[in-house]
Structures are given as structure tokens and as C-alpha cells.
Design a protein around this motif. Structure first.
Motif, PDB file in Angstrom:
ATOM      1  N   UNK A 143       0.856  -1.195   0.000  1.00 30.07           N
ATOM      2  CA  UNK A 143       0.000   0.000   0.000  1.00 30.07           C
ATOM      3  C   UNK A 143       0.893   1.247   0.000  1.00 30.07           C
ATOM      4  N   UNK A 144       0.583   2.209  -0.864  1.00 30.10           N
ATOM      5  CA  UNK A 144       1.416   3.421  -0.943  1.00 30.10           C
ATOM      6  C   UNK A 144       1.010   4.479   0.091  1.00 30.10           C
ATOM      7  N   UNK A 145      -0.219   4.387   0.622  1.00 31.66           N
ATOM      8  CA  UNK A 145      -0.675   5.374   1.616  1.00 31.66           C
ATOM      9  C   UNK A 145       0.170   5.304   2.888  1.00 31.66           C
ATOM     10  N   UNK A 146       0.238   6.452   3.576  1.00 30.14           N
ATOM     11  CA  UNK A 146       0.898   6.485   4.883  1.00 30.14           C
ATOM     12  C   UNK A 146      -0.145   6.797   5.953  1.00 30.14           C
ATOM     13  N   UNK A 147       0.215   6.557   7.202  1.00 27.40           N
ATOM     14  CA  UNK A 147      -0.713   6.805   8.310  1.00 27.40           C
ATOM     15  C   UNK A 147      -0.808   8.291   8.633  1.00 27.40           C
ATOM     16  N   UNK A 148      -1.989   8.722   9.043  1.00 24.68           N
ATOM     17  CA  UNK A 148      -2.162  10.059   9.585  1.00 24.68           C
ATOM     18  C   UNK A 148      -1.172  10.229  10.740  1.00 24.68           C
ATOM     19  N   UNK A 149      -0.489  11.371  10.776  1.00 24.82           N
ATOM     20  CA  UNK A 149       0.517  11.639  11.812  1.00 24.82           C
ATOM     21  C   UNK A 149      -0.027  11.387  13.221  1.00 24.82           C
ATOM     22  N   UNK A 150      -1.324  11.701  13.426  1.00 21.15           N
ATOM     23  CA  UNK A 150      -1.889  11.563  14.781  1.00 21.15           C
ATOM     24  C   UNK A 150      -1.965  10.101  15.231  1.00 21.15           C
ATOM     25  N   UNK A 151      -1.959   9.172  14.283  1.00 22.48           N
ATOM     26  CA  UNK A 151      -1.986   7.745  14.653  1.00 22.48           C
ATOM     27  C   UNK A 151      -0.713   7.393  15.424  1.00 22.48           C
ATOM     28  N   UNK A 152       0.433   7.890  14.939  1.00 22.59           N
ATOM     29  CA  UNK A 152       1.701   7.599  15.629  1.00 22.59           C
ATOM     30  C   UNK A 152       1.867   8.478  16.866  1.00 22.59           C
ATOM     31  N   UNK A 153       1.444   9.746  16.773  1.00 26.83           N
ATOM     32  CA  UNK A 153       1.579  10.649  17.922  1.00 26.83           C
ATOM     33  C   UNK A 153       0.755  10.159  19.110  1.00 26.83           C
ATOM     34  N   UNK A 154      -0.380   9.541  18.835  1.00 27.57           N
ATOM     35  CA  UNK A 154      -1.251   9.042  19.910  1.00 27.57           C
ATOM     36  C   UNK A 154      -0.564   7.967  20.754  1.00 27.57           C
ATOM     37  N   UNK A 155       0.409   7.277  20.134  1.00 28.70           N
ATOM     38  CA  UNK A 155       1.104   6.176  20.830  1.00 28.70           C
ATOM     39  C   UNK A 155       2.409   6.637  21.499  1.00 28.70           C
ATOM     40  N   UNK A 156       2.689   7.938  21.418  1.00 29.94           N
ATOM     41  CA  UNK A 156       3.960   8.520  21.875  1.00 29.94           C
ATOM     42  C   UNK A 156       4.342   8.136  23.313  1.00 29.94           C
ATOM     43  N   UNK A 157       3.416   8.193  24.302  1.00 26.77           N
ATOM     44  CA  UNK A 157       3.807   7.849  25.671  1.00 26.77           C
ATOM     45  C   UNK A 157       4.225   6.381  25.821  1.00 26.77           C
ATOM     46  N   UNK A 158       3.773   5.528  24.874  1.00 27.72           N
ATOM     47  CA  UNK A 158       4.130   4.086  24.946  1.00 27.72           C
ATOM     48  C   UNK A 158       5.398   3.806  24.153  1.00 27.72           C
ATOM     49  N   UNK A 159       5.423   4.289  22.906  1.00 29.47           N
ATOM     50  CA  UNK A 159       6.533   3.921  22.007  1.00 29.47           C
ATOM     51  C   UNK A 159       7.872   4.501  22.462  1.00 29.47           C
ATOM     52  N   UNK A 160       7.839   5.670  23.115  1.00 28.52           N
ATOM     53  CA  UNK A 160       9.092   6.287  23.574  1.00 28.52           C
ATOM     54  C   UNK A 160       9.716   5.534  24.749  1.00 28.52           C
ATOM     55  N   UNK A 161       8.892   4.777  25.470  1.00 34.77           N
ATOM     56  CA  UNK A 161       9.372   4.054  26.661  1.00 34.77           C
ATOM     57  C   UNK A 161       9.658   2.587  26.367  1.00 34.77           C
ATOM     58  N   UNK A 162       9.857   2.261  25.062  1.00 33.38           N
ATOM     59  CA  UNK A 162      10.289   0.911  24.718  1.00 33.38           C
ATOM     60  C   UNK A 162       9.185  -0.106  24.530  1.00 33.38           C
ATOM     61  N   UNK A 163       7.897   0.331  24.633  1.00 32.00           N
ATOM     62  CA  UNK A 163       6.784  -0.612  24.386  1.00 32.00           C
ATOM     63  C   UNK A 163       6.815  -1.018  22.922  1.00 32.00           C
ATOM     64  N   UNK A 164       6.580  -2.279  22.570  1.00 37.26           N
ATOM     65  CA  UNK A 164       6.202  -3.392  23.479  1.00 37.26           C
ATOM     66  C   UNK A 164       7.452  -4.171  23.922  1.00 37.26           C
TER      67      UNK A 164
END
Length: 431
Positions: free
Chosen positions: A410-431
Motif C-alpha cells: 500500500x502506498x498510503x501512509x498513516x495520519x501523523x496523529x496515529x503515531x503521535x497518539x502512541x507517543x507515551x508508549x513507544x518512547x518508553x520501549x513498548x512493546x
């Protein structure tokens, strides 16, 4: 740290909120707490691509299509290194005290892998799906955008009163519209069954002006009897409210604009290829010549404008990826009702519940080049396989087709807010 966009310079709002965060972090550190202030920056898909595109045109008189996807994305990465470093240094010069050893970026490899994992999990739960729906389409940027990126601008406009003649009759019903150019996409007219003046028209049929197409007149309580002429033209492929009516009534949609906002082949020959806004005056003139124009009233109305492109946003029927936020909203409502989350002042609860109740599916796909490419691969018959990488997708496809096939991502990319919404988890090494 709410990650600032890598689009140039920090603004006064960043300076103020960084200062407040810094005070809170320093205060609790001095009180013996183990405080982590997590720093980072956001790739800001549409905004960043837009800045680089403007620079490319300004400096080299080129657009991204002439440069090609690979080289253009490479340019954005180079620009990000320069711009992102500038922003980080500005935060440092403010005297902010986050843990700089933990600096993260929303397109870091580990962050991207976590985002793909969430996409796959939500897809497997049936919460992410592909559908053909009406979206806010930015003609200048050539992508879907969210409601948050659309500003409602008050502008001078016109209420155009159009006569729709009944078939085989000299009688007509008048419809008032601010968008006469959409009449070729009309699928029916609607009147309120309680409207004493117009209810007798229900069940009859009219000819769409400037065409030979015949459409029915239906009754629907949604129609506001006091607004305009009391009759509505229903154009489900080009209006969000009409789309809901069209879905409810299960009527055919007639799409008349292409992705560039120009008339497609579903209109009379004289109008094919014309820009929708430029064609408006021509259509009004043709209605006048053909005896279909009753009157025009000047008025002030709201027009949707893209906050990045400043162009008029078009409701556009297209295939996109959606997230069923209604299911997630139900969980969020429970948390507030159980007092696990409290609003201060409490009066905001009512507004919150109203938002949650009216929430629509979230269009999470964007037709741009900079961002998280969707972890979706298509087979030769367009069947999609959602996997963390191409190797897994090929294995799934082989199992499905009973042979090896060629897959396209798929050539589409995710809306920026999809990744920003996960910021408190992804920055701390989740999963």
C-alpha cells in the motif's frame, strides 16, 4: 514532551509550554522524585512534506513528481536532520532539562515497528478496515485530511434557487443551494413529510436541469422546512449530510468530480473537464437561459478551508483506511462514568459525552510520501494482507493462493496523529 513538529522553528506556544513543563520537572526532582521528562520530535507528515515541496519549487522550480518518490523522501530526511537539530537546540537554549540521551523521533525504527504492531492488532480485531466513504479531500495537497485540519471560514456566497420540473409537466419544485455545480450529482430531492406546501410532491419525479436524468422526490424528517425553499437536493457523493441520507436510503451515488476537482464523464459533454468552482457561473448562466433559475440571494456562509493549503476542501468519495473509534469511545466514556478520569470543571463531562456519542470513523490513511507506510500488501486480485513485513505477507499470500504471487505494498501512509497518539508508549520501549 508533546513532540514539536520538525517543520522549522519553535513558536511562542512551545516556549511557554516547555517552560511550564520544565518548572514542574525541576520542582519534583528537587523534592526527591525520580523524574523522566522524555524529549522528542514529530515527523508531522503533511506539514513537513508541504514545507519541503514549497522549498523545492521556490529554489529549483520543480515539483515532487518530477523528482520522484525515492529522491524526494531523501530530500525530506536531509531537511529533517537540519530542521530537527535546530528545534532540539532551541529547546536546549531555553534551558529545558529533559533526558537528552533518550531523544526519540516518530519515524525511528523501533517506534515504527510498534506503530505497525498496533495497526496489525487493531486490523485483526476488525477495528481497522478499508472502505469507500466521503472524506475531506485537499485538492492542492492531493490527500485526505482530518476534520481537525479543516477550518470553517465565513465568506460571501449565494443561495441559488433552481427550478426542477416534474416529468411530463409544467409544474416545478424549487431547491435553494450554495453549490449549483453539484446538481449533476443529484440522486433525489427531499422534502419534510410535515411540510403542508410540499408534501404532495413526495413520490413524484423531476428532471435534473440541463440534463435528461430523472430522479424521485422523497420524504425525510431531516429536511429543515424553514431553510431555503424547504426542499433539498440530495447529492450523496459530494456532501457529508447527504452521504448519511444516501447510506440510510441505500440509493445509488453519482460521483461527478475527479480528484483534481474537475468534472468527470458523468456530466453533460459541455462541462467535462471544467474546474468545479470556475464552472459555477457558467452553470448559473445556463440555468438562466433554460428557464431553470428562479432567483439568487446574497448571503454569508461557512466554507471549509484546508489549514495547510488554504484551498477549499471538497467532500470526496474515495477508498481509504478507517479506524472504528466508536468502539474505543465507548471504553473512554466508561472511564469517566466510573470516575477513573475526572474533568475540572465537571461541566466539560457533558461536552465530552456529546463528542463521544457523535464520533465518526477516523480516516487514518494519507496520500502523501512522508510518514509510516501502511503494513498492507495487495495480491493480484487486490486482496490485502496485513503483516509486519513483506516476508510474512508473501507467506500468507502463498497459503491463500496456493502458489507464489507478486505483492504490492500500500502506498498510503498513516495520519501523523496515529503515531503521535502512541507517543507515551513507544518512547518508553513498548512493546
Amino acid at each position: 514532551m508533546p513532540p514539536p513538529n520538525v517543520t522549522g522553528n519553535l513558536h511562542i506556544g512551545h516556549a511557554l509550554n516547555m517552560t511550564i513543563q520544565d518548572i514542574i520537572c525541576r520542582f519534583w526532582r528537587m523534592n526527591g522524585k525520580n523524574v523522566l521528562w522524555q524529549p522528542g520530535t514529530d515527523h508531522a507528515g503533511i506539514a513537513t512534506q508541504n514545507v519541503v515541496e514549497k522549498n523545492l519549487f521556490k529554489n529549483k522550480k520543480l515539483d515532487k513528481n518530477k523528482v520522484g518518490k525515492k529522491d524526494f523522501v531523501s530530500m525530506i530526511w536531509k531537511w529533517k536532520e537540519k530542521s530537527g537539530d535546530k528545534i532540539v537546540n532551541q529547546i536546549k537554549r531555553l534551558g529545558a532539562s529533559p533526558d537528552w540521551d533518550r531523544l526519540k523521533f516518530t519515524l525511528d525504527k523501533d517506534v515504527s515497528e510498534a506503530i505497525n504492531l498496533v495497526f496489525i492488532r487493531l486490523f485483526n480485531k476488525g477495528l481497522i478496515y478499508k472502505d469507500r466513504r466521503l472524506v475531506n479531500w485537499d485538492i492542492k495537497l492531493q490527500t485526505a485530511i482530518s476534520d481537525l485540519e479543516v477550518e470553517q471560514s465565513e465568506q460571501k456566497g449565494e443561495f441559488v434557487y433552481i427550478k426542477y420540473y416534474l416529468e411530463n409537466s409544467k409544474k416545478f419544485i424549487t431547491v435553494a443551494t450554495t453549490r449549483p455545480e453539484t446538481l449533476f450529482g443529484d440522486c433525489c430531492l427531499a422534502v419534510n413529510p410535515k411540510d403542508k406546501k410540499l408534501k404532495n410532491f413526495i413520490g413524484k419525479r423531476v428532471i435534473i436541469p440541463l440534463t435528461k436524468n430523472i430522479i424521485p422526490i422523497i420524504g425525510d424528517n431531516y429536511v429543515d422546512m424553514e431553510k431555503g425553499s424547504g426542499a433539498l437536493k440530495i447529492t450523496p457523493a459530494h456532501d457529508f449530510n447527504d452521504f448519511k441520507i444516501g447510506m440510510k436510503l441505500k440509493i445509488n451515488f453519482n460521483q461527478i468530480f475527479d480528484k483534481n476537482g474537475k468534472f468527470n464523464n458523468n456530466v453533460p459533454d459541455d462541462y467535462i473537464g471544467l474546474d468545479r468552482l470556475k464552472a459555477r457561473n457558467l452553470i448559473i448562466e445556463d440555468l438562466r437561459k433554460n428557464g431553470h433559475l428562479e432567483k439568487i440571494e446574497k448571503m454569508i456562509h461557512t466554507v471549509p478551508i484546508g489549514d495547510r493549503s488554504r484551498s477549499i476542501i471538497e467532500p470526496y468519495l474515495t477508498d481509504q483506511w478507517f479506524l472504528d473509534v466508536k468502539y474505543l469511545a465507548a471504553e473512554a466514556v466508561k472511564k469517566v462514568k466510573k470516575k477513573e478520569t475526572e474533568f475540572i470543571p465537571k461541566s466539560w463531562e457533558k461536552i465530552y459525552f456529546s463528542w463521544m456519542k457523535q464520533i465518526e470513523p477516523w480516516c487514518i490513511s494519507r496520500q502523501i510520501w512522508w510518514g509510516h507506510q501502511l503494513p498492507v500488501w495487495y495480491g493480484p486480485d487486490k486482496k490485502h494482507f496485513v503483516c509486519k513485513n513483506k516476508k510474512d505477507a508473501l507467506a500468507l499470500a502463498k497459503k491463500h493462493y496456493k502458489k507464489s504471487v507478486v505483492l504490492k505494498q500500500e502506498t498510503d501512509v498513516l495520519d501523523t496523529w496515529f503515531s503521535s497518539a502512541l507517543w507515551p508508549l513507544t518512547t518508553l520501549g513498548w512493546p
